[in-house]
Design a protein around this motif. Sequence first.
Motif, mmCIF file in Angstrom:
data_model
loop_
_atom_site.group_PDB
_atom_site.id
_atom_site.type_symbol
_atom_site.label_atom_id
_atom_site.label_comp_id
_atom_site.label_asym_id
_atom_site.label_seq_id
_atom_site.Cartn_x
_atom_site.Cartn_y
_atom_site.Cartn_z
ATOM 1 N N LEU A 44 60.824 66.054 -3.839
ATOM 2 C CA LEU A 44 61.327 65.353 -5.168
ATOM 3 C C LEU A 44 60.622 64.064 -5.228
ATOM 4 C CD1 LEU A 44 65.158 66.214 -5.645
ATOM 5 C CD2 LEU A 44 63.075 67.411 -6.507
ATOM 6 N N HIS A 45 59.771 63.648 -4.289
ATOM 7 C CA HIS A 45 59.408 62.088 -4.159
ATOM 8 C C HIS A 45 58.257 61.870 -5.247
ATOM 9 C CE1 HIS A 45 57.176 64.525 -1.308
ATOM 10 N NE2 HIS A 45 56.132 63.886 -1.673
ATOM 11 N N ASP A 46 57.671 62.904 -5.709
ATOM 12 C CA ASP A 46 56.635 63.075 -6.580
ATOM 13 C C ASP A 46 56.900 63.213 -8.001
ATOM 14 O OD1 ASP A 46 56.563 65.228 -6.002
ATOM 15 O OD2 ASP A 46 54.286 65.562 -5.330
ATOM 16 N N ARG A 47 58.074 63.628 -8.288
ATOM 17 C CA ARG A 47 58.535 64.383 -9.622
ATOM 18 C C ARG A 47 59.028 63.395 -10.586
ATOM 19 N NH1 ARG A 47 60.810 69.423 -8.539
ATOM 20 N NH2 ARG A 47 59.560 70.400 -6.727
ATOM 21 N N PHE A 48 58.860 62.037 -10.509
ATOM 22 C CA PHE A 48 59.404 61.116 -11.424
ATOM 23 C C PHE A 48 58.339 60.587 -12.119
ATOM 24 C CE2 PHE A 48 62.579 61.239 -7.555
ATOM 25 C CZ PHE A 48 63.391 62.153 -8.436
ATOM 26 N N GLY A 49 58.779 60.108 -13.448
ATOM 27 C CA GLY A 49 57.931 59.295 -14.018
ATOM 28 C C GLY A 49 58.575 58.010 -14.372
ATOM 29 N N GLY A 50 58.026 57.039 -15.235
ATOM 30 C CA GLY A 50 58.802 55.862 -15.644
ATOM 31 C C GLY A 50 59.166 54.882 -14.648
ATOM 32 N N VAL A 51 59.886 54.146 -14.966
ATOM 33 C CA VAL A 51 60.448 53.406 -13.679
ATOM 34 C C VAL A 51 60.713 53.641 -12.454
ATOM 35 C CG1 VAL A 51 62.146 51.288 -13.144
ATOM 36 C CG2 VAL A 51 61.268 51.659 -15.326
ATOM 37 N N LEU A 52 61.461 54.960 -12.224
ATOM 38 C CA LEU A 52 61.551 55.821 -10.824
ATOM 39 C C LEU A 52 60.397 55.787 -10.285
ATOM 40 C CD1 LEU A 52 64.787 57.689 -11.786
ATOM 41 C CD2 LEU A 52 64.624 55.420 -11.061
ATOM 42 N N GLY A 53 59.310 56.316 -11.157
ATOM 43 C CA GLY A 53 58.065 56.640 -10.497
ATOM 44 C C GLY A 53 57.424 55.520 -9.957
ATOM 45 N N GLU A 54 57.516 54.400 -10.456
ATOM 46 C CA GLU A 54 56.971 53.157 -10.271
ATOM 47 C C GLU A 54 57.524 52.775 -8.823
ATOM 48 O OE1 GLU A 54 56.390 49.827 -13.085
ATOM 49 O OE2 GLU A 54 56.837 51.240 -14.612
ATOM 50 N N ALA A 55 59.161 52.693 -8.805
ATOM 51 C CA ALA A 55 59.946 52.299 -7.746
ATOM 52 C C ALA A 55 59.502 53.223 -6.464
ATOM 53 C CB ALA A 55 61.143 52.640 -8.111
ATOM 54 N N LEU A 56 59.158 54.496 -6.509
ATOM 55 C CA LEU A 56 58.909 55.309 -5.502
ATOM 56 C C LEU A 56 57.411 55.108 -5.029
ATOM 57 C CD1 LEU A 56 60.391 58.570 -6.650
ATOM 58 C CD2 LEU A 56 60.964 57.470 -4.482
ATOM 59 N N ASP A 57 56.551 54.642 -6.141
ATOM 60 C CA ASP A 57 55.191 53.992 -5.922
ATOM 61 C C ASP A 57 55.303 52.997 -4.989
ATOM 62 O OD1 ASP A 57 53.805 56.122 -6.905
ATOM 63 O OD2 ASP A 57 53.307 55.059 -8.922
ATOM 64 N N LEU A 58 56.197 52.137 -5.025
ATOM 65 C CA LEU A 58 56.471 50.712 -4.190
ATOM 66 C C LEU A 58 56.974 51.339 -2.825
ATOM 67 C CD1 LEU A 58 58.121 48.467 -6.855
ATOM 68 C CD2 LEU A 58 55.751 48.178 -5.834
ATOM 69 N N ALA A 59 57.837 52.157 -2.819
ATOM 70 C CA ALA A 59 58.452 52.670 -1.555
ATOM 71 C C ALA A 59 57.498 53.545 -0.688
ATOM 72 C CB ALA A 59 59.709 53.162 -1.834
ATOM 73 N N ALA A 60 56.377 53.816 -1.155
ATOM 74 C CA ALA A 60 55.663 54.870 -0.486
ATOM 75 C C ALA A 60 55.320 54.421 0.898
ATOM 76 C CB ALA A 60 54.233 55.278 -1.335
ATOM 77 N N GLU A 61 55.328 53.059 0.943
ATOM 78 C CA GLU A 61 54.770 52.438 2.444
ATOM 79 C C GLU A 61 55.662 52.809 3.555
ATOM 80 O OE1 GLU A 61 56.056 47.766 1.937
ATOM 81 O OE2 GLU A 61 54.736 48.426 0.221
ATOM 82 N N LEU A 62 57.094 52.781 3.006
ATOM 83 C CA LEU A 62 58.094 53.116 4.001
ATOM 84 C C LEU A 62 57.751 54.388 5.028
ATOM 85 C CD1 LEU A 62 59.971 51.127 2.356
ATOM 86 C CD2 LEU A 62 61.790 52.284 3.106
ATOM 87 N N PRO A 63 57.996 54.340 5.965
ATOM 88 C CA PRO A 63 57.527 55.290 7.125
ATOM 89 C C PRO A 63 58.364 56.643 6.579
ATOM 90 C CG PRO A 63 58.447 53.370 8.277
ATOM 91 C CD PRO A 63 58.608 53.139 6.859
ATOM 92 N N TRP A 64 57.550 57.885 6.914
ATOM 93 C CA TRP A 64 57.990 59.115 6.490
ATOM 94 C C TRP A 64 58.465 59.859 7.801
ATOM 95 C CZ3 TRP A 64 56.811 61.763 1.661
ATOM 96 C CH2 TRP A 64 56.324 60.985 0.570
ATOM 97 N N ASN A 65 58.127 59.255 8.795
ATOM 98 C CA ASN A 65 58.477 60.180 10.042
ATOM 99 C C ASN A 65 60.186 60.456 10.321
ATOM 100 O OD1 ASN A 65 58.884 60.968 12.522
ATOM 101 N ND2 ASN A 65 57.797 59.332 13.817
ATOM 102 N N ASP A 66 60.515 61.458 10.274
ATOM 103 C CA ASP A 66 62.080 61.835 10.299
ATOM 104 C C ASP A 66 62.547 62.082 11.828
ATOM 105 O OD1 ASP A 66 62.100 61.625 7.630
ATOM 106 O OD2 ASP A 66 62.508 63.942 7.243
ATOM 107 N N GLN A 67 61.753 61.963 12.662
ATOM 108 C CA GLN A 67 62.156 61.957 13.977
ATOM 109 C C GLN A 67 63.041 60.716 14.528
ATOM 110 O OE1 GLN A 67 61.165 64.532 16.133
ATOM 111 N NE2 GLN A 67 60.445 65.296 13.949
ATOM 112 N N ASP A 68 64.039 60.956 15.287
ATOM 113 C CA ASP A 68 64.652 59.924 15.951
ATOM 114 C C ASP A 68 63.915 58.723 16.490
ATOM 115 O OD1 ASP A 68 67.121 61.179 15.295
ATOM 116 O OD2 ASP A 68 67.717 61.627 17.174
#
Length: 483
Positions: free
Chosen positions: A433-457
């Motif tokens: 769902l990370h790319d489903r949002f527009g508006g402010v929430l879409g901007e927020a997720l764009d800002l947060a895209a730099e956070l690591p995506w790795n789900d491993q421990d």
Amino acid sequence: MVVLNGTGTIADVVTLADRREQVSISAEVLAGVEQAYHRAADLSARFPTYGRTTGVGANRTTQVLADDKDYGMRLLRSHAVDAGDPLADRTVRAMLAVRLIQLCAPGAGLDPKILSALARMLNDDALPELLQYASIGTGDLAALAGTALTLIGERPAKAPLPPMPPWGADSALPFMSSSALTVGRTCLALDELHRLERASSVIYMLSFLALDGNPSTFSVPAARAAAAPHVDTVAARLRWLSAGDGRDGRQPRRIQDPYGLRVYPVAHASVVASLDSLGRQLERTLNAAQENPLFDVDGDMVVHHGAFYQASLSLELDGATLALALTAPITHSRIRMLNDPETNGHNAFLAAGEDGSSGLMMVEYVAAGAIAEIRAAAQPASVGTLVLSRGAEEDATFASQGTQQLERSVAAYRVLLACELVGALRLLRQRGLHDRFGGVLGEALDLAAELPWNDQDRDLRGDLAAAEELLDHLGGLVTDSDG
């Protein structure tokens, strides 16, 4: 340039503390302060005047001779006592900005040259060194006395500063007679909290959508039914944030959500209401002449009073820390929901597929540690009492302690929000769902895209640190008019 015309704002204090602007004082203000200076000299020659013709504190009944030219300097030297670690430069600048704004309201009766010297100290960043532990009573005496000694050249400044001549009794006590350090620190804490509480709403909506929450919780009828201040503001903000939320008509997962989702508008409104009330009290204090004694030029009198007693500010500080303590468990509830397979629809702690993976388990523990700090800091400082100066001050307000407790709460609240943000992002990404949002929430997720995506421990310290760095930017996406 911040030009002081007799009324200052919290924004002015923050701007000067951050060195984004220089400061100057209008000619009209300086003329008014000079007039009060001359009238105060006349009044104190005709009436007994605390701190000019008498000693201070328990020495208030001791007469000071008119020809004692060294009394003012003795007063400053004896009061410039502090200990502990140095305060941050930003904190010191906030105090100087507050004291300068306060002195633009004539009443102290001190030498107007002090205002110009204080402005120069700020503009040149020629700061005094102030230490953590000093007075806890009805004024920040030690910090301001130390500042005076730095202006005079008896203590070193952090940059070159032309020294002033020694001060007399006409300026020593009036300059010290203020809670400028307490007010300045509170201005900085409040400014940060405004950004964090707005960031909280953005993060809440990310968690809400990741968990398929029920939007009726921030509907107009729900807000009306709460019958509490600012619930309508928070609910309207959430409805605004949810525009373009990408749900595409999906139904909420539950008829009635757990408290972490369902009572957020009400719980968070208590924070908004407390910060609003604290801000109004701060601006009143910032723009009032509270020095004791006060020289009433129009009334031709010396006024000895207790207006400096910061009971209202102390209570407002306690209210803000208590509001954070009230809402913190609601945040932790959402973190638990993000980690629970019964509510997240994925693995426990949003872990990767390998059996026994811990995922975000310890993030929940970090959040709990932050809540423990918020709760400890929320013990009301205003209920404390202390008798000082041989009984001359029968009850200190402890406002200075209240602002330090608020600072602790702000730091822990920042960590708590970072923990929720890390969990909300991971669930949104796992659900695609990370790319489903527009508006402010879409901007927020764009800002947060730099956070690591790795789900491993792995070591998540960096994730939390990066999330903390994002909070001010997320808060900046929501303005006062948006709600």
